[in-house]
Design a protein around this motif. Structure first.
Motif, PDB file in Angstrom:
ATOM      1  N   GLU A 219       0.848  -1.197   0.000  1.00 54.86           N
ATOM      2  CA  GLU A 219       0.000   0.000   0.000  1.00 54.86           C
ATOM      3  C   GLU A 219       0.879   1.241   0.000  1.00 54.86           C
ATOM      4  OE1 GLU A 219      -3.705  -0.001   2.384  1.00 54.86           O
ATOM      5  OE2 GLU A 219      -2.830  -1.783   3.329  1.00 54.86           O
ATOM      6  N   LEU A 220       0.527   2.186  -0.860  1.00 49.38           N
ATOM      7  CA  LEU A 220       1.291   3.422  -1.001  1.00 49.38           C
ATOM      8  C   LEU A 220       0.355   4.607  -0.823  1.00 49.38           C
ATOM      9  CD1 LEU A 220       3.118   2.307  -4.242  1.00 49.38           C
ATOM     10  CD2 LEU A 220       4.242   2.573  -2.045  1.00 49.38           C
ATOM     11  N   SER A 221       0.795   5.592  -0.067  1.00 48.54           N
ATOM     12  CA  SER A 221       0.021   6.831   0.065  1.00 48.54           C
ATOM     13  C   SER A 221       0.978   8.010   0.079  1.00 48.54           C
ATOM     14  CB  SER A 221      -0.830   6.821   1.336  1.00 48.54           C
ATOM     15  OG  SER A 221      -0.018   6.712   2.487  1.00 48.54           O
ATOM     16  N   LEU A 222       0.488   9.135  -0.418  1.00 48.98           N
ATOM     17  CA  LEU A 222       1.320  10.324  -0.567  1.00 48.98           C
ATOM     18  C   LEU A 222       0.697  11.493   0.173  1.00 48.98           C
ATOM     19  CD1 LEU A 222       3.921  11.103  -2.216  1.00 48.98           C
ATOM     20  CD2 LEU A 222       2.363  12.139  -3.863  1.00 48.98           C
ATOM     21  N   THR A 223       1.512  12.201   0.951  1.00 51.24           N
ATOM     22  CA  THR A 223       1.064  13.404   1.658  1.00 51.24           C
ATOM     23  C   THR A 223       2.088  14.511   1.440  1.00 51.24           C
ATOM     24  OG1 THR A 223       2.234  12.822   3.699  1.00 51.24           O
ATOM     25  CG2 THR A 223      -0.041  12.024   3.457  1.00 51.24           C
ATOM     26  N   LYS A 224       1.653  15.742   1.645  1.00 49.68           N
ATOM     27  CA  LYS A 224       2.627  16.828   1.674  1.00 49.68           C
ATOM     28  C   LYS A 224       3.433  16.708   2.960  1.00 49.68           C
ATOM     29  CE  LYS A 224       0.511  20.329  -1.281  1.00 49.68           C
ATOM     30  NZ  LYS A 224       0.031  21.743  -1.384  1.00 49.68           N
ATOM     31  N   PRO A 265      12.211  24.260  -2.544  1.00 51.76           N
ATOM     32  CA  PRO A 265      12.406  22.808  -2.537  1.00 51.76           C
ATOM     33  C   PRO A 265      11.246  22.092  -1.836  1.00 51.76           C
ATOM     34  CG  PRO A 265      13.810  23.843  -0.882  1.00 51.76           C
ATOM     35  CD  PRO A 265      13.140  24.963  -1.632  1.00 51.76           C
ATOM     36  N   ASN A 266      10.090  22.125  -2.494  1.00 46.53           N
ATOM     37  CA  ASN A 266       8.880  21.518  -1.927  1.00 46.53           C
ATOM     38  C   ASN A 266       9.051  20.009  -1.814  1.00 46.53           C
ATOM     39  OD1 ASN A 266       7.147  23.953  -1.845  1.00 46.53           O
ATOM     40  ND2 ASN A 266       7.395  23.874  -4.066  1.00 46.53           N
ATOM     41  N   LEU A 267       8.598  19.460  -0.712  1.00 49.04           N
ATOM     42  CA  LEU A 267       8.744  18.040  -0.460  1.00 49.04           C
ATOM     43  C   LEU A 267       7.414  17.405  -0.077  1.00 49.04           C
ATOM     44  CD1 LEU A 267      12.076  18.097   1.573  1.00 49.04           C
ATOM     45  CD2 LEU A 267      11.785  17.327  -0.789  1.00 49.04           C
ATOM     46  N   TYR A 268       7.250  16.164  -0.495  1.00 43.53           N
ATOM     47  CA  TYR A 268       6.128  15.331  -0.096  1.00 43.53           C
ATOM     48  C   TYR A 268       6.664  14.165   0.745  1.00 43.53           C
ATOM     49  CZ  TYR A 268       3.298  17.650  -3.721  1.00 43.53           C
ATOM     50  OH  TYR A 268       2.612  18.562  -4.488  1.00 43.53           O
ATOM     51  N   GLU A 269       5.745  13.316   1.212  1.00 40.57           N
ATOM     52  CA  GLU A 269       6.134  12.098   1.908  1.00 40.57           C
ATOM     53  C   GLU A 269       5.380  10.912   1.313  1.00 40.57           C
ATOM     54  OE1 GLU A 269       7.273  13.916   6.310  1.00 40.57           O
ATOM     55  OE2 GLU A 269       5.334  12.896   6.004  1.00 40.57           O
ATOM     56  N   LEU A 270       6.126   9.886   0.945  1.00 36.44           N
ATOM     57  CA  LEU A 270       5.545   8.648   0.459  1.00 36.44           C
ATOM     58  C   LEU A 270       5.584   7.625   1.583  1.00 36.44           C
ATOM     59  CD1 LEU A 270       4.527   6.953  -2.056  1.00 36.44           C
ATOM     60  CD2 LEU A 270       6.866   6.102  -2.147  1.00 36.44           C
ATOM     61  N   HIS A 271       4.430   7.056   1.880  1.00 35.98           N
ATOM     62  CA  HIS A 271       4.317   6.058   2.937  1.00 35.98           C
ATOM     63  C   HIS A 271       4.087   4.699   2.285  1.00 35.98           C
ATOM     64  CE1 HIS A 271       3.796   9.532   5.601  1.00 35.98           C
ATOM     65  NE2 HIS A 271       2.945   9.980   4.690  1.00 35.98           N
ATOM     66  N   THR A 272       4.969   3.755   2.564  1.00 36.27           N
ATOM     67  CA  THR A 272       4.881   2.417   1.990  1.00 36.27           C
ATOM     68  C   THR A 272       4.631   1.416   3.101  1.00 36.27           C
ATOM     69  OG1 THR A 272       6.435   3.024   0.230  1.00 36.27           O
ATOM     70  CG2 THR A 272       6.061   0.676   0.599  1.00 36.27           C
ATOM     71  N   SER A 273       3.620   0.576   2.915  1.00 35.41           N
ATOM     72  CA  SER A 273       3.288  -0.453   3.897  1.00 35.41           C
ATOM     73  C   SER A 273       3.186  -1.798   3.186  1.00 35.41           C
ATOM     74  CB  SER A 273       1.958  -0.131   4.594  1.00 35.41           C
ATOM     75  OG  SER A 273       1.533  -1.202   5.411  1.00 35.41           O
ATOM     76  N   VAL A 274       3.764  -2.834   3.790  1.00 40.44           N
ATOM     77  CA  VAL A 274       3.693  -4.193   3.246  1.00 40.44           C
ATOM     78  C   VAL A 274       2.958  -5.068   4.255  1.00 40.44           C
ATOM     79  CG1 VAL A 274       5.004  -6.197   2.450  1.00 40.44           C
ATOM     80  CG2 VAL A 274       5.852  -3.880   1.979  1.00 40.44           C
ATOM     81  N   SER A 275       1.924  -5.778   3.780  1.00 39.75           N
ATOM     82  CA  SER A 275       1.136  -6.640   4.648  1.00 39.75           C
ATOM     83  C   SER A 275       1.095  -8.060   4.092  1.00 39.75           C
ATOM     84  CB  SER A 275      -0.298  -6.117   4.785  1.00 39.75           C
ATOM     85  OG  SER A 275      -0.309  -4.821   5.354  1.00 39.75           O
ATOM     86  N   THR A 285       8.703   5.570   5.511  1.00 37.37           N
ATOM     87  CA  THR A 285       8.248   6.876   5.045  1.00 37.37           C
ATOM     88  C   THR A 285       9.420   7.587   4.388  1.00 37.37           C
ATOM     89  OG1 THR A 285       6.590   7.056   6.799  1.00 37.37           O
ATOM     90  CG2 THR A 285       7.291   9.106   5.736  1.00 37.37           C
ATOM     91  N   LEU A 286       9.173   8.067   3.191  1.00 35.12           N
ATOM     92  CA  LEU A 286      10.214   8.731   2.420  1.00 35.12           C
ATOM     93  C   LEU A 286       9.763  10.121   2.017  1.00 35.12           C
ATOM     94  CD1 LEU A 286      10.935   5.823  -0.088  1.00 35.12           C
ATOM     95  CD2 LEU A 286      12.183   6.303   2.005  1.00 35.12           C
TER      96      LEU A 286
END
Length: 804
Positions: A219-224, A265-275, A285-286
């Motif tokens: 599962e991948l989700s993206l936030t500011k 230098p705007n940045l987001y965060e990618l959250h990766t979850s493995v189930s 979190t990247l």
């Protein structure tokens, strides 16, 4: 003929958790504290008088501990190498049995051998590449485990600059479930980016170390960054065979992305979850930055569609008295100081840097040229008596290149490709320098610029090998990452043009070869050009600004560095815009006048001496202590329309003489004690000023710490220590001895006075200031408690800094 244009868009990611985006899996625990170290072969432990082990915290560089000696090699700053051993006991709870246990090293220089409980985990000759070992088969769960690391830097003249010795970057213990994200297993990019939308392509490699196949859901989700609202989300199910890996490929759609740029230098965060079976087994979190880069053979470089010049500098990885030991706050200060003077790009010369350096560049907005090698299959000269003099040695990475080169390059790209700041991969620096080592019959032709090595030498390696090797290295990069161009820094372009070398790379960097820009652009119109290593003079910059097809330049160098030293006494190379302590030098102000958009002005002064009057104007110091009526040359750097000179409150000169060679503005005036001020104007309004003052004898110490608190173990303070006279005027000419005393849970890592010829112990509690100041590095050794740092000197009023 179709002109060559390279266009890539990418979304790239940095980690926020403790593993600073490197390995991107499991639970990472930093284990830097309380290692045992000895600088002698561990195998001699049972001699009658063995060297004792001592306790050290990482990062640790034993070479910088010295001592300097004229009997050692100038190429690495007259500092020693040798063989060192590290050991550490780890108790891994019985409750962790069933998990995978790894150890991660950010960098060990060099030839490391890592063992657990006397079982060899692996070797790594390259001292700049991060690496991970699986310790699980050899771990004693619920009991003590012994980690040992042998570091063999006995061939210490293996580099043309200072490398350091030891475990000089962070070390982590990583605990992971049997099914987890593979090391460096998250990769993200976007093939089309606009202000309206972006499609983020993700590749997540999942490792199944069990003996049965599993189904994993990624599962991948993206936030500011810093926000909780999910901008995009997706899910992918994959089948993973036993003891194998599988890749989940997915996309995320983003509307109106905030683009990463130099200014923002705007940045987001990618959250990766493995189930697996509905239970989360791994996550990370990247940070991410979305941007588009493009190189054009006629117009140079574009970022997010904006054509701009690369205003770059080269840097090495040492930090003066700290050596190669890596501390993020030290490099944050240094890189911010470079950006403040107008720099927008960094070249990692000539090796991969610690991952935190790329993190900083991502966060503050600096473009990066990442570089892998300074030599390939054959050695370069390593100077041992002084820079470019005497009889050289032939030691270095070439010993390992054939076996390790492609793996090291691939690992560099895989470890760093999630950084938005990186815009180019460099496969080599000056490996084509004529007769060092490669040669070609073209060198017998008139007009070759490298006079010192002119002439074909048939016994040297044939330059045709350059193209053969470059093809293999380019293929390695493209297999790992196709989102950026591959480049190299060419030093012998006349020779290389008769090989395949410049034609198999995407972008060609020219070192100190501005004279070839025009003719090579005309002869090879598809070639994309930039200056990969350049002098500081105005003509080198004009070669960029006056030619649209030149993408930019990288000055040698951004910061003074250890090694490549001149004849003893000499600590290192001092061509930086910043000195060893990270302070701006006169040539830093000069570069600011050429590169910065912010109004600025600087003045320095020196005694006028006939033929010397126009030499080295970039190095004129901000001093105003001379003899009455002595004829002085005032040198001014500014990016403003007009500037006037004021002495003790009265205007004495409005029309300076422009120096044609440097663009500096100059006045000749008699010396008069007091305050000399330059006031700069735009549209007849004052917008910037700079003053220098006559000082009396130094009478007091003033401290300027960069932080107010050292509340946690490992926190670092950088304290500027300056001397002032009784009137509070900076005593620039002073060189007093300063003593540092610390009370409380802290230690002195070192003091740096930036003097390139002072060959003393920079880790002692005493050091002379140079040009009236020094920088002290103080690190907390415990959590909480008052820390008092006092600086004193004979006939000086002491100063104290209190941290809580």
């Amino acid at each position: 003929m179709k002109l060559r244009i390279l266009s890539v868009s990418i979304v790239l990611f940095l980690i926020q958790v403790s593993l600073f985006s490197q390995a991107s899996f499991g639970e990472a625990i930093k284990i830097n504290e309380n290692w045992q170290f000895k600088n002698r072969d561990y195998e001699d432990e049972f001699r009658k008088k063995p060297d004792p082990w001592r306790t050290v915290d990482l990062p640790h560089d034993w070479s910088v501990e010295g001592p300097h000696s004229p009997t050692l090699s100038s190429c690495t700053g007259y500092l020693p190498g040798g063989i060192g051993w590290y050991k550490k006991s780890l108790t891994i709870p019985a409750s962790d049995k069933g998990k995978k246990i790894y150890i991660y090293f950010g960098g060990v220089y060099c030839n490391s051998e890592v063992r657990i409980n006397d079982k060899l985990l692996g070797i790594r000759p390259n001292g700049y590449i991060s690496f991970i070992y699986d310790m699980t088969p050899y771990v004693n769960f619920g009991a003590e485990n012994q980690i040992t690391v042998k570091v063999d830097h006995s061939k210490y003249s293996d580099s043309r600059w200072y490398t350091g010795s030891g475990i000089y970057r962070d070390v982590y213990l990583i605990k992971a479930n049997p099914v987890h994200i593979d090391p460096w297993g998250v990769y993200c990019y976007a093939d089309k980016v606009t202000a309206k939308q972006a499609t983020v392509h993700t590749e997540t490699t999942v490792n199944n170390s069990t003996e049965t196949p599993v189904t994993a859901v990624v599962e991948l989700s993206l936030t500011k960054k810093g926000e909780e609202k999910v901008i995009a989300r997706t899910k992918k199910s994959i089948q993973i065979q036993a003891s194998s890996t599988a890749k989940a490929i997915a996309e995320l759609k983003i509307s109106s992305p905030a683009l990463w740029s130099i200014r923002n230098p705007n940045l987001y965060e990618l959250h990766t979850s493995v189930s697996v079976q509905g239970k989360e087994v791994d996550r990370n979190t990247l940070q991410t930055g979305i941007r588009d880069i493009r190189f054009d053979a006629n117009k140079g470089f574009f970022l997010n569609g904006e054509n701009m010049k690369l205003k770059g500098v080269c840097i090495h990885h040492d930090a003066g008295c700290l050596g190669s030991a890596m501390y993020k706050s030290v490099w944050e200060r240094r890189l911010k100081n470079l950006k403040d003077l107008g720099c927008n790009a960094i070249r990692m010369s000539h090796n991969p840097q610690d991952n935190m350096i790329y993190d900083i560049c991502d966060e503050i907005g600096l473009l990066v040229m990442d570089e892998a090698f300074d030599e390939w299959e054959n050695y370069k000269r390593k100077w041992i008596e002084g820079w470019n003099v005497g009889v050289p040695k032939y030691e270095g990475y070439a010993e390992y290149f054939k076996e390790w080169g492609e793996r090291d390059l691939t690992d560099m790209v895989n470890q760093h490709k999630n950084h938005p700041s990186i815009i180019m991969w460099s496969i080599g620096n000056e490996v084509d320098y004529p007769n060092d080592p490669y040669s070609h019959p073209i060198l017998d032709t008139e007009g070759i610029s490298q006079k010192a090595v002119m002439g074909y030498k048939p016994n040297q390696p044939n330059a045709e090998r350059l193209g053969v090797i470059a093809k293999k290295l380019v293929a390695c990069v493209k297999k790992a990452d196709t989102s950026r161009p591959v480049t190299a820094a060419l030093a012998g372009v006349v020779m290389s043009n008769h090989t395949d070398y410049p034609f198999v790379i995407d972008v060609a960097g020219y070192n100190y070869t501005e004279s070839r820009y025009k003719q090579d652009h005309e002869k090879y119109p598809e070639r994309i050009l930039y200056g990969s290593e350049n002098r500081h003079d105005l003509d080198a910059w004009k070669a960029v600004t006056e030619n649209d097809y030149i993408a930019g330049q990288f000055l040698w160098t951004g910061i003074n560095y250890l090694g490549e030293s001149h004849a003893w006494p000499s600590r290192g190379f001092d061509s930086g815009l910043l000195d060893f302590g990270g302070f701006k030098k006169p040539k830093g102000y000069y570069r600011e006048s050429l590169w910065s958009d912010k109004p600025m002005v600087y003045i320095g002064a020196r005694v006028e001496k006939g033929n010397e009057k126009k030499k080295n104007l970039m190095d004129v110091l901000p001093e105003w202590n001379f003899k009455k009526d002595e004829e002085m040359r005032i040198v001014c750097f500014t990016n403003c329309e007009k500037v006037e000179l004021q002495l003790n409150g009265r205007t004495i000169a409005k029309q300076p003489v422009d120096d044609e060679d440097s663009g500096a503005k100059c006045w000749i005036i008699p010396f008069e004690a007091g305050t000399l001020k330059a006031v700069a104007f735009n549209k007849n309004q004052p917008v910037a000023e700079y003053s220098i003052q006559t000082s009396g004898q130094p009478e007091k110490i003033v401290c300027k710490p960069d932080v107010q608190s050292l509340s946690k173990k490992g926190d670092l303070a950088q304290i500027e220590v300056i001397l002032e006279d009784k009137n509070g005027v900076f005593a620039f000419p002073s060189d007093n001895m300063i003593t540092c005393k610390i009370k409380g849970p802290a230690k002195l890592l070192g003091m740096e006075n930036s003097n390139p010829t002072d060959m003393v112990d920079y880790h002692d509690k005493q050091l002379r200031v140079y040009h009236g100041r020094l920088l002290a590095y103080v690190q907390a050794t415990g959590d909480g408690g008052n820390i008092e740092v006092e600086f004193s000197g004979q006939w000086l009023k002491a100063a104290k800094v209190v941290f809580k």
